[in-house]
Motif scaffolding. Structure first.
Motif, PDB file in Angstrom:
ATOM      1  N   PHE A 183       0.819  -1.202   0.000  1.00 16.88           N
ATOM      2  CA  PHE A 183       0.000   0.000   0.000  1.00 16.88           C
ATOM      3  C   PHE A 183       0.858   1.258   0.000  1.00 16.88           C
ATOM      4  O   PHE A 183       1.928   1.298   0.617  1.00 16.88           O
ATOM      5  N   THR A 184       0.359   2.276  -0.678  1.00 22.22           N
ATOM      6  CA  THR A 184       0.906   3.625  -0.564  1.00 22.22           C
ATOM      7  C   THR A 184      -0.047   4.427   0.308  1.00 22.22           C
ATOM      8  O   THR A 184      -1.263   4.376   0.115  1.00 22.22           O
ATOM      9  N   ASP A 185       0.504   5.159   1.270  1.00 23.94           N
ATOM     10  CA  ASP A 185      -0.313   5.863   2.258  1.00 23.94           C
ATOM     11  C   ASP A 185      -0.335   7.363   1.996  1.00 23.94           C
ATOM     12  O   ASP A 185       0.623   7.928   1.473  1.00 23.94           O
ATOM     13  N   ARG A 186      -1.411   7.973   2.407  1.00 19.69           N
ATOM     14  CA  ARG A 186      -1.553   9.428   2.338  1.00 19.69           C
ATOM     15  C   ARG A 186      -2.506   9.849   3.458  1.00 19.69           C
ATOM     16  O   ARG A 186      -3.470   9.131   3.747  1.00 19.69           O
ATOM     17  N   THR A 187      -2.251  11.000   4.070  1.00 17.26           N
ATOM     18  CA  THR A 187      -3.161  11.564   5.069  1.00 17.26           C
ATOM     19  C   THR A 187      -3.677  12.901   4.571  1.00 17.26           C
ATOM     20  O   THR A 187      -2.892  13.739   4.114  1.00 17.26           O
ATOM     21  N   VAL A 188      -4.984  13.069   4.637  1.00 20.90           N
ATOM     22  CA  VAL A 188      -5.630  14.311   4.203  1.00 20.90           C
ATOM     23  C   VAL A 188      -6.330  14.928   5.407  1.00 20.90           C
ATOM     24  O   VAL A 188      -7.221  14.303   6.003  1.00 20.90           O
ATOM     25  N   HIS A 189      -5.916  16.122   5.785  1.00 19.75           N
ATOM     26  CA  HIS A 189      -6.523  16.820   6.923  1.00 19.75           C
ATOM     27  C   HIS A 189      -7.646  17.737   6.424  1.00 19.75           C
ATOM     28  O   HIS A 189      -7.519  18.390   5.389  1.00 19.75           O
ATOM     29  N   TRP A 190      -8.733  17.760   7.186  1.00 15.57           N
ATOM     30  CA  TRP A 190      -9.828  18.652   6.814  1.00 15.57           C
ATOM     31  C   TRP A 190     -10.703  18.905   8.031  1.00 15.57           C
ATOM     32  O   TRP A 190     -10.567  18.239   9.069  1.00 15.57           O
ATOM     33  N   THR A 191     -11.585  19.876   7.928  1.00  9.13           N
ATOM     34  CA  THR A 191     -12.497  20.214   9.021  1.00  9.13           C
ATOM     35  C   THR A 191     -13.896  20.459   8.484  1.00  9.13           C
ATOM     36  O   THR A 191     -14.087  20.701   7.286  1.00  9.13           O
ATOM     37  N   ARG A 192     -14.861  20.385   9.368  1.00  7.38           N
ATOM     38  CA  ARG A 192     -16.222  20.829   9.039  1.00  7.38           C
ATOM     39  C   ARG A 192     -16.809  21.475  10.281  1.00  7.38           C
ATOM     40  O   ARG A 192     -16.447  21.126  11.419  1.00  7.38           O
ATOM     41  N   GLU A 193     -17.715  22.407  10.086  1.00  5.38           N
ATOM     42  CA  GLU A 193     -18.388  23.079  11.188  1.00  5.38           C
ATOM     43  C   GLU A 193     -19.842  22.627  11.229  1.00  5.38           C
ATOM     44  O   GLU A 193     -20.553  22.689  10.223  1.00  5.38           O
ATOM     45  N   VAL A 194     -20.265  22.162  12.413  1.00  3.86           N
ATOM     46  CA  VAL A 194     -21.627  21.657  12.590  1.00  3.86           C
ATOM     47  C   VAL A 194     -22.148  22.139  13.933  1.00  3.86           C
ATOM     48  O   VAL A 194     -21.389  22.568  14.809  1.00  3.86           O
ATOM     49  N   SER A 195     -23.441  22.026  14.115  1.00  2.00           N
ATOM     50  CA  SER A 195     -24.028  22.371  15.409  1.00  2.00           C
ATOM     51  C   SER A 195     -23.600  21.356  16.465  1.00  2.00           C
ATOM     52  O   SER A 195     -23.193  20.230  16.150  1.00  2.00           O
TER      53      SER A 195
END
Length: 250
Positions: A183-195
């Protein structure tokens, strides 16, 4: 509580799962295409453990030709409501109901860890065409963010498991060790705003809460709501995720 019981716990909470679970950022599918060396547009994709269709919908938007595979009654019913034009068949990754060399991509969003990699890895290679890609990913709570790490610690303390990580039930590496694939690995950072309500409903849709039962979940949610009121006094929670992506080529 067995792994099978935890896996099937989602069926009774399929509507809440569909309504409150996070999706995935566009950068994730960009990374899938980059690591696979081919576009999703026009590709034949088998989305395994498709659940309510959160990832399937994104793959469809990319122009993929999709068949979904899902073992659960409740999740399949919700999937058909959400994506009525996408074919979904009953089955799981350990014994795929798909023909040899019939897929350009096989995807697992939040679901590879419910399989036995010693069985699901060779099954994926059987169904993939030469040069096809197996892509696995998990939305994992990003513990580099202080409030997220503190919440994870509270969850672990409440349920008696210091290694509980929502999203993957352990690291991606542990689920791949018996698969025998490169496997080749990758990390993707992200956010979301919710109540705050959506955030807490998202937490309650994870298997560690579902198998604990309504009383224990309600107790934790009440305690956590009070903590979050101090951290996010405006009632908007900025969830932070690190998507663990693993891609293997046949």
């Amino acid at each position: 509580m067995t792994t099978t019981s935890r896996a099937h716990s989602f069926n009774a909470a399929a509507a809440a799962y569909a309504a409150n679970r996070p999706s995935y950022p566009p950068a994730l599918l960009d990374a899938v295409e980059e690591l696979a060396g081919r576009p999703l547009a026009g590709a034949r994709v088998a989305d395994i453990g498709a659940g309510t269709g959160i990832a399937t919908a994104l793959l469809q938007e990319r122009g993929a030709r999709i068949v979904a595979v899902e073992p659960g009654d409740g999740m399949t019913e919700q999937f058909r409501r959400t994506l009525p034009r996408v074919p979904v068949v009953r089955g799981d990754g350990n014994s795929l109901p798909l023909a040899d060399a019939s897929a350009d991509f096989i995807t697992y969003a939040q679901s590879w860890h419910w399989t036995d990699p010693a069985r699901s890895a060779p099954e994926a290679m059987r169904v993939l065409r030469p040069g096809g890609a197996l892509a696995l990913w998990w939305n994992v709570s990003d513990q580099e963010v202080e409030w997220v790490a503190e919440q994870q610690a509270r969850i672990g303390s409440f349920f008696g498991g210091s290694d509980i990580v929502l999203g993957a039930h352990g690291t991606a590496q542990r689920t791949l060790e018996t698969g025998g694939l490169d496997f080749t690995d990758r990390t993707v950072h992200w956010t979301r705003e919710v109540s705050t309500d959506t955030h807490l409903a998202n937490l309650a849709s994870h298997s560690v809460f579902l198998v604990a039962g309504e009383e224990a979940t309600a107790e934790f949610v009440a305690q956590e709501r009070a903590v979050l009121a101090d951290v996010f006094p405006q009632g908007v929670v900025r969830e932070a995720y690190a998507v663990d992506l693993c891609v293997a080529i046949r």
